[in-house]
Design a protein around this motif. Structure first.
Motif, PDB file in Angstrom:
ATOM      1  N   THR A   1     103.916  25.541  24.575  1.00 56.65           N
ATOM      2  CA  THR A   1     104.099  24.323  25.374  1.00 56.65           C
ATOM      3  C   THR A   1     102.718  23.813  25.762  1.00 56.65           C
ATOM      4  N   ASP A   2     102.635  22.507  26.070  1.00 59.29           N
ATOM      5  CA  ASP A   2     101.310  21.900  26.224  1.00 59.29           C
ATOM      6  C   ASP A   2     101.359  20.775  27.256  1.00 59.29           C
ATOM      7  N   VAL A   3     100.637  20.969  28.393  1.00 59.15           N
ATOM      8  CA  VAL A   3     100.533  19.868  29.363  1.00 59.15           C
ATOM      9  C   VAL A   3      99.081  19.412  29.511  1.00 59.15           C
ATOM     10  N   GLY A   4      98.186  20.122  28.826  1.00 56.29           N
ATOM     11  CA  GLY A   4      96.764  19.742  28.921  1.00 56.29           C
ATOM     12  C   GLY A   4      95.970  20.291  27.752  1.00 56.29           C
ATOM     13  N   GLY A   5      96.676  20.917  26.813  1.00 58.88           N
ATOM     14  CA  GLY A   5      95.974  21.483  25.651  1.00 58.88           C
ATOM     15  C   GLY A   5      96.506  22.851  25.275  1.00 58.88           C
ATOM     16  N   SER A   6      97.600  23.256  25.892  1.00 62.76           N
ATOM     17  CA  SER A   6      98.053  24.641  25.771  1.00 62.76           C
ATOM     18  C   SER A   6      98.603  25.048  24.423  1.00 62.76           C
TER      19      SER A   6
ATOM     20  N   CYS B   1      98.069  17.971  39.613  1.00 61.55           N
ATOM     21  CA  CYS B   1      98.209  18.618  40.938  1.00 61.55           C
ATOM     22  C   CYS B   1      98.606  17.522  41.915  1.00 61.55           C
TER      23      CYS B   1
ATOM     24  N   SER C   1      97.668  27.558  27.535  1.00 56.75           N
ATOM     25  CA  SER C   1      98.474  28.646  28.049  1.00 56.75           C
ATOM     26  C   SER C   1      99.370  29.319  26.998  1.00 56.75           C
TER      27      SER C   1
ATOM     28  N   LEU D   1     100.603  28.945  34.089  1.00 51.68           N
ATOM     29  CA  LEU D   1     100.462  28.137  32.860  1.00 51.68           C
ATOM     30  C   LEU D   1      99.351  27.097  32.970  1.00 51.68           C
ATOM     31  N   LEU D   2      98.751  26.957  34.157  1.00 55.68           N
ATOM     32  CA  LEU D   2      97.743  25.907  34.311  1.00 55.68           C
ATOM     33  C   LEU D   2      96.340  26.445  34.047  1.00 55.68           C
TER      34      LEU D   2
ATOM     35  N   PHE E   1      93.690  15.284  36.812  1.00 54.84           N
ATOM     36  CA  PHE E   1      93.834  16.356  37.807  1.00 54.84           C
ATOM     37  C   PHE E   1      94.663  15.884  39.001  1.00 54.84           C
TER      38      PHE E   1
ATOM     39  N   LEU F   1      85.449  16.116  40.220  1.00 55.29           N
ATOM     40  CA  LEU F   1      86.592  17.031  40.334  1.00 55.29           C
ATOM     41  C   LEU F   1      87.026  17.173  41.796  1.00 55.29           C
TER      42      LEU F   1
ATOM     43  N   SER G   1     105.619  23.770  33.960  1.00 50.17           N
ATOM     44  CA  SER G   1     104.621  24.467  34.772  1.00 50.17           C
ATOM     45  C   SER G   1     104.687  23.966  36.214  1.00 50.17           C
TER      46      SER G   1
ATOM     47  N   TRP H   1      92.035  25.107  44.865  1.00 46.52           N
ATOM     48  CA  TRP H   1      93.317  24.655  45.419  1.00 46.52           C
ATOM     49  C   TRP H   1      93.436  25.010  46.900  1.00 46.52           C
TER      50      TRP H   1
ATOM     51  N   GLN I   1      87.491  18.961  50.679  1.00 45.66           N
ATOM     52  CA  GLN I   1      86.883  18.725  49.359  1.00 45.66           C
ATOM     53  C   GLN I   1      86.261  17.329  49.295  1.00 45.66           C
TER      54      GLN I   1
HETATM   55  C1  LIG Z   1      89.770  20.347  42.606  1.00 47.56           C
HETATM   56  C2  LIG Z   1      90.519  20.380  41.345  1.00 47.56           C
HETATM   57  C3  LIG Z   1      91.138  21.694  41.100  1.00 47.56           C
HETATM   58  C4  LIG Z   1      91.673  21.731  39.748  1.00 47.56           C
HETATM   59  C5  LIG Z   1      92.281  23.035  39.511  1.00 47.56           C
HETATM   60  C6  LIG Z   1      92.788  23.167  38.115  1.00 47.56           C
HETATM   61  C7  LIG Z   1      94.084  22.523  37.920  1.00 47.56           C
HETATM   62  C8  LIG Z   1      94.675  22.429  36.781  1.00 47.56           C
HETATM   63  C9  LIG Z   1      94.095  22.962  35.564  1.00 47.56           C
HETATM   64  C10 LIG Z   1      94.748  22.323  34.413  1.00 47.56           C
HETATM   65  C11 LIG Z   1      94.236  22.923  33.177  1.00 47.56           C
HETATM   66  C12 LIG Z   1      95.219  22.635  32.096  1.00 47.56           C
HETATM   67  C13 LIG Z   1      95.093  23.638  30.969  1.00 47.56           C
HETATM   68  C14 LIG Z   1      96.202  23.515  30.013  1.00 47.56           C
HETATM   69  C15 LIG Z   1      97.478  23.885  30.635  1.00 47.56           C
HETATM   70  C16 LIG Z   1      98.663  23.621  29.754  1.00 47.56           C
HETATM   71  O1  LIG Z   1      98.697  22.807  28.846  1.00 47.56           O
HETATM   72  N1  LIG Z   1      99.753  24.299  30.141  1.00 47.56           N
HETATM   73  C17 LIG Z   1     101.031  24.176  29.488  1.00 47.56           C
HETATM   74  C18 LIG Z   1     102.139  24.127  30.426  1.00 47.56           C
HETATM   75  O2  LIG Z   1     103.325  23.867  29.726  1.00 47.56           O
END
Ligand SMILES: CCCCCC/C=C\CCCCCCCC(=O)NCCO
Length: 588
Positions: free
Chosen positions: A233-238, A379, A214, A188-189, A375, A430, A266, A406, A413
C-alpha cells in the motif's frame, strides 16, 4: 506569583510522574504480547517448513526457478499443481525470511486452498481462472479473514480480521493463493521497516540498510526471491520506495482503480492524499500481467464497492504504437537526489528516445509548497491520531525522531520554526507544516486542488503523456535514516497528492547483472564514479543533505530505480513506459 509558578511546576511534575508510571505499566503488559507473538511466529514458521518439506527438494528447485509467466503456464497446463506451488513458495519465503526477517505470518490455509483448487481442476467442466495457483504475498495491513493487521502496533495484536477485503476476495477468485503476510514500519508512516512486534526487516543486498517502507516486508521478500508477486500500500511512496531500495518493480495506481471497502488505512479520515494498494513483483512484465487480469475483471470490485468505477484494463493505451511525449526531471527543486538516481533517469531517457519517444524537460512547480501541504494533509490533526496510538504502545526506536516532532505542540513548532528557518530553512518548512487550525487546513486543501489543475495544465500544455523522474533521494540507507529525513519522500508523495498512477522499477545496468547472475553484487567503475561524484559534488548545505550523503557513501552495488507517473486512469501508459525501459535494459 511565585506561589503559582511553584503550583504549576508541581502540577506538571505530578502529571509527568503519572504519565511515566502509566507508560511503564503499558509497556510491561505489551512486552508479554510481543513475546507471545514471537513464539507464535516461530511455531507458524515451523509449520510452514513442515508443509514445504512434503515436496521433494528437486521438484521444489525446479518450480522455484520458474518465473511468473512460466509458473502460470505450467499451472494452467496442470504440469505443476497448486499444492506444489504453495509448498515451493513456503520454502522460498522461509529462506528469504531467514535472510531479511520479512514475514510476519504464514497463511497456513494456503495449502488447503491449493488442494481445493487442484481438486476442482480435475472436473472437466472447471475453467481455470487466469492466475490459477500462483502464490501471493500480502503486506501485513491488508485484511485477510482470521489474520491480524497490526500495522506494527503491539496493542493491535490478536485482533484478527473477520472478513477478507474485497480486493483479497477478488484475488482469490482470480486463482491467486495468499500465502504469507509481510512486515511494515510501526504506523505505516515511514519508509523504513521496523516495529516492536516483529522487529526490523533488512535489505536483501545489505542487512545494515533498510528494505524501505512501508511495504518493506514485500520489498525484502520479493527482492530475496521469496515471492513472485505481492501487494503493498502507498500513501507517500510505500510501494515505490521499497521497490527502488530492493531492486524490484511496482506501481501505485490512482485511488479509484481499486475497491477500498473492507480495507484499512494508515490514518483514516484523510482526504486529498490518495493512497492505494499496488502490486510489487520481480519485474514490470509480472505487474502488467497481474493488472491486466485484475482490471480486466474489475466489475467484481465495482459490483461490491460502488465507489470503485468499473474502469477496465485499457489494452489499446498499453499496446498503442503511437510514440509518447514524456516529461522528465532529475531534481525536483526541493531535495537533490544522489548521483546514481539522477543517472538512472538520464539512462532511461536515452532508452526511451532510442525507442522513438520524445523526452523533454519538465519542472514540477513549487515543491516546497507541496511538501508543506503534504505533511499538513497527512497529519491533518497535527499527528494526534498516530501519536495517541503510539503513546499506548511500545514506541519503535527507529522512528523516534519523527515521533518527537509529533509530540512537540504545533504552536511551539510554529514559534521555533522562525529562528530555525534562519539556519536550516528546509527544516523550518517542515516545522510550519502541521495543521494549526481548520482555517489553515481548508486553505491547504484548496491549494492542493488548485495545484492538481496547475500540474495537469502544465502537462497538457506540452502534450505530455507521462513523467519520468527519480524514485527517491538516495539508495537504501541505514534503518534509522528515513525517520531523520522524512522530507525525503518528495519524489513519491507528490504523486499521492496529485493522485497520479506512479510506478517504479529497477533501472540501469544493475538489472542486467541481477537478471543474468542473480545475487551477484556488481562493482564497476560506473558505480565508483557515482560515489566519487557524491563525495565531490553532492551538496552539504544542511543537515538533511549531510545525513543523505553520509548514508549513501558505501552503497556501491545497491539497486537504483526510476519512477514513471501519469494522471489518473492512465496507469496503462505508465506500465507501457516502464515495460519499454525494461525491454531496452534486459532484452526480454
Ligand atoms: C513536523 C512534521 C512531522 C512530520 C512527521 C512525519 C509524518 C509523516 C511521514 C510520512 C512519510 C510517508 C512515508 C510513506 C508512507 C506510506 O506510503 N505508507 C503507506 C500507508 O498505506
Amino acid at each position: 506569583m511565585l506561589f503559582y509558578v511553584v503550583l504549576l511546576l508541581l502540577g506538571a511534575g505530578a502529571y509527568y510522574y503519572h504519565f511515566r508510571i502509566n507508560r511503564k505499566k503499558i509497556i510491561e503488559r505489551l512486552e508479554k504480547v510481543v513475546q507471545r507473538k514471537r513464539d507464535d511466529l516461530l511455531k507458524n514458521i515451523e509449520e510452514a517448513r513442515r508443509i514445504s518439506d512434503k515436496l521433494d527438494s528437486k521438484r521444489r528447485d525446479y518450480i522455484g526457478n520458474l518465473d511468473f509467466e512460466q509458473l502460470k503456464k505450467e499451472l494452467q497446463k496442470g504440469s505443476v499443481t497448486c499444492v506444489e506451488a504453495v509448498r515451493t513458495y513456503f520454502h522460498k519465503a522461509i529462506l528469504a525470511h531467514e535472510k531479511t526477517n520479512a514475514v510476519t505470518c504464514f497463511i497456513l490455509e494456503a495449502e488447503q486452498q491449493a488442494e481445493e483448487l487442484d481438486e476442482k481442476a480435475k472436473l472437466a467442466s472447471f475453467v481455470k481462472p487466469p492466475m490459477f495457483g500462483i502464490p501471493l504475498s500480502l503486506k501485513e495491513c491488508l485484511k485477510v479473514k482470521g489474520y491480524d493487521t497490526t500495522r506494527g502496533f503491539v496493542q493491535d495484536a490478536y485482533r484478527p480480521s473477520t472478513e477478507d477485503s474485497i480486493q483479497i476476495e477478488h484475488y482469490k477468485k482470480l486463482g491467486l493463493i495468499p500465502f504469507c503476510q509481510t512486515n511494515v514500519p510501526q504506523s505505516l508512516l515511514s519508509y523504513n521497516c521496523s516495529n516492536p512486534l516483529f522487529g526490523t526487516t533488512t535489505n536483501p543486498f545489505d542487512s545494515t540498510r533498510t528494505c524501505g517502507g512501508s511495504s518493506g516486508g514485500e520489498g525484502a521478500l520479493i527482492g530475496a526471491k521469496g515471492s513472485l508477486i505481492g501487494i503493498g500500500t502507498d500513501v507517500g511512496g510505500s510501494v515505490r520506495i521499497p521497490c527502488h531500495f530492493t531492486g524490484i518493480a511496482g506501481i501505485k495506481p490512482s485511488k479509484m482503480r481499486f475497491a477500498h471497502r473492507g480495507g484499512g488505512a494508515s490514518v483514516p479520515g484523510k482526504p486529498l492524499i490518495d493512497a492505494n494498494d499496488g502490486p510489487m513483483a520481480q519485474d514490470v512484465k509480472t505487474n502488467v500481467e497481474f493488472l491486466r487480469n485484475v482490471w480486466g475483471d474489475i466489475d467484481f470490485q465495482s459490483d461490491r464497492d460502488p465507489y470503485c468505477p468499473p474502469v477496465h484494463w485499457n489494452e489499446s493505451l498499453y499496446s498503442s504504437e503511437k510514440k509518447l511525449r514524456i516529461g522528465y526531471y532529475i531534481d525536483d527543486g526541493w531535495f537533490t537526489p544522489t548521483p546514481a538516481l539522477q543517472r538512472a533517469v538520464l539512462e532511461s531517457k536515452k532508452h526511451l528516445e532510442n525507442a522513438g519517444h520524445t523526452v523533454i524537460p519538465f519542472h514540477p512547480p513549487r515543491l516546497t509548497d507541496v511538501i508543506q501541504w503534504y505533511f499538513r494533509a497527512v497529519c491533518l490533526d497535527g499527528g494526534q491520531y498516530v501519536l495517541n496510538k503510539l503513546l499506548k504502545d511500545i514506541i519503535e526506536p527507529t522512528i523516534h525522531f519523527q515521533v518527537t516532532l509529533w509530540m512537540v505542540p504545533t504552536w511551539v513548532q510554529r514559534i521555533f520554526s522562525y529562528p530555525v528557518s534562519l539556519v536550516f530553512p528546509r527544516m523550518g518548512v517542515l516545522m510550519k507544516s502541521l495543521t494549526r487550525d481548520t482555517f489553515e487546513l481548508r486553505e491547504a486543501y484548496a491549494e492542493i486542488e488548485a495545484y492538481r489543475e496547475e500540474y495537469v495544465g502544465l502537462m497538457m500544455k506540452d502534450n505530455l503523456d507521462v513523467i519520468l523522474c527519480p524514485a527517491s533521494i538516495m539508495p537504501a540507507p541505514q534503518h534509522d535514516i528515513p525517520s531523520k529525513v522524512v522530507s525525503g519522500v518528495s519524489y513519491t508523495c507528490l504523486y499521492n497528492l496529485l493522485d497520479f498512477g506512479a510506478g517504479q522499477f529497477l533501472s540501469d545496468f544493475f538489472q542486467r547483472i541481477f537478471i543474468v547472475f542473480p545475487g551477484v553484487v556488481p562493482v564497476t567503475t560506473v558505480n565508483k564514479s557515482d560515489e566519487e561524484k557524491l563525495i565531490n559534488e553532492y551538496p552539504e548545505t544542511d543537515k538533511w543533505y549531510q545525513i543523505t550523503k553520509k548514508a549513501t557513501i558505501g552503497s556501491i552495488g545497491m539497486p537504483i530505480g526510476v519512477q514513471v507517473a501519469a494522471p489518473p486512469f492512465r496507469e496503462e501508459a505508465v506500465l507501457r513506459t516502464m515495460r519499454e525501459i525494461e525491454i531496452a535494459i534486459t532484452g526480454k
